[in-house]
Design an enzyme around this catalytic site. Sequence first.
Site, PDB file in Angstrom:
ATOM      1  N   ARG A  98       0.835  -1.209   0.000  1.00 15.91           N
ATOM      2  CA  ARG A  98       0.000   0.000   0.000  1.00 15.91           C
ATOM      3  C   ARG A  98       0.870   1.259   0.000  1.00 15.91           C
ATOM      4  O   ARG A  98       0.994   1.943  -1.001  1.00 15.91           O
ATOM      5  CB  ARG A  98      -0.936  -0.031   1.230  1.00 15.91           C
ATOM      6  N   ASP A  99       1.532   1.534   1.099  1.00 14.58           N
ATOM      7  CA  ASP A  99       2.320   2.756   1.208  1.00 14.58           C
ATOM      8  C   ASP A  99       3.511   2.746   0.254  1.00 14.58           C
ATOM      9  O   ASP A  99       3.932   3.786  -0.250  1.00 14.58           O
ATOM     10  CB  ASP A  99       2.809   2.918   2.656  1.00 14.58           C
ATOM     11  N   HIS A 157       6.276   4.611  12.658  1.00 19.22           N
ATOM     12  CA  HIS A 157       6.284   4.575  11.191  1.00 19.22           C
ATOM     13  C   HIS A 157       7.288   5.638  10.745  1.00 19.22           C
ATOM     14  O   HIS A 157       6.982   6.827  10.753  1.00 19.22           O
ATOM     15  CB  HIS A 157       4.873   4.890  10.677  1.00 19.22           C
ATOM     16  N   HIS A 174      10.081   7.303   8.078  1.00 19.72           N
ATOM     17  CA  HIS A 174      10.623   7.444   6.728  1.00 19.72           C
ATOM     18  C   HIS A 174      12.108   7.784   6.841  1.00 19.72           C
ATOM     19  O   HIS A 174      12.545   8.354   7.835  1.00 19.72           O
ATOM     20  CB  HIS A 174       9.857   8.522   5.956  1.00 19.72           C
ATOM     21  N   CYS A 211       8.550   9.884  -0.794  1.00 21.89           N
ATOM     22  CA  CYS A 211       7.830  10.841   0.043  1.00 21.89           C
ATOM     23  C   CYS A 211       7.345  11.967  -0.864  1.00 21.89           C
ATOM     24  O   CYS A 211       8.161  12.698  -1.419  1.00 21.89           O
ATOM     25  CB  CYS A 211       8.749  11.387   1.132  1.00 21.89           C
ATOM     26  N   ASN A 241       9.711   5.018   2.961  1.00 16.30           N
ATOM     27  CA  ASN A 241       9.712   4.159   4.145  1.00 16.30           C
ATOM     28  C   ASN A 241      11.068   3.516   4.394  1.00 16.30           C
ATOM     29  O   ASN A 241      11.813   3.227   3.469  1.00 16.30           O
ATOM     30  CB  ASN A 241       8.679   3.040   3.950  1.00 16.30           C
TER      31      ASN A 241
END
Length: 302
Positions: A15-16, A207, A209, A240, A249
């Site tokens: 997803r991300d 979470h 990055h 990002c 990520n």
Amino acid sequence: MSLPSRVKIVEVSPRDGLQNEKELISTDIKVELVDRLTAAGFPNVEATSFVSPKWVPQMADAAEVMSRIQRKPGVIYSVLTPNMKGLEGALAAKADEVVIFGAASEAFSQKNINCSIAESIARFEPVAEAARAAGLRLRGSISCALGCPYQGEVPIESVVDVARRYLALGCDEIDVADTIGVGTPQRVREVMAAVTQVVDPGRISGHFHDTYGQALANILAALETGISIYHTSVAGLGGCPYAKGATGNVATEDVLYMLRGLDIETGVDFDAVVDIGQWMSANLNRKGGSRAGNAIAAKRAA
């Protein structure tokens, strides 16, 4: 403080990791990615997003992905649901967990969705209520918890305030997300220490990055505050959108390599994850973004 002996890794690459890819990725590849991650032992996979295809074309096949994946009992398959329509899609697809998201930054909230933080989270009330009524797990993500592309520093009290609001909505888990990757270990300690005053540490996830190369150090800092759930993305997939050319990520392989060195259990097969990262990067026609993954792959090829 002693570090947790076991950590839960939430794999977010389907997803991300993929949502910002410019080229459309085939449903077959997405399904295979989720299935490979399941086979590698991840307890929680963020599989897709039920959002408007107009805004995120990459996620237009969410229902098909969910219908075709090979589900393993006990694994949590999460989906992002920004509104009631998204929740209806998640329910029809038999998702295990729905994810709602709001920023800790007023500037970010206003610029992105034209409303205040409080208003943005109030909009999730019917989604949260319906998700809980259907017996789904509910996760709330606090974006820009360690910095904002528009206002810069984000007050810790703002992060705590969003965490409180998520608790009131009935969230089972709350993500503290460094959306633009500007956090540093000391700030992570301060933010996590404040959030754990209002939320049980066992329900908080980190979470991070890796925009400024701080993600592993930030995870170590969070581990020192008792946080034992982390979001990672195989091969460091996911750019990002707010920092031009920035990495997204933190790479799963790098996190697993560090955790293994700390004698922290994850239940995830590191070698299988290296394979997945190399396979997925090849499908995207580029080198993977994991240093550990690329180093192991080079060693194998030597």
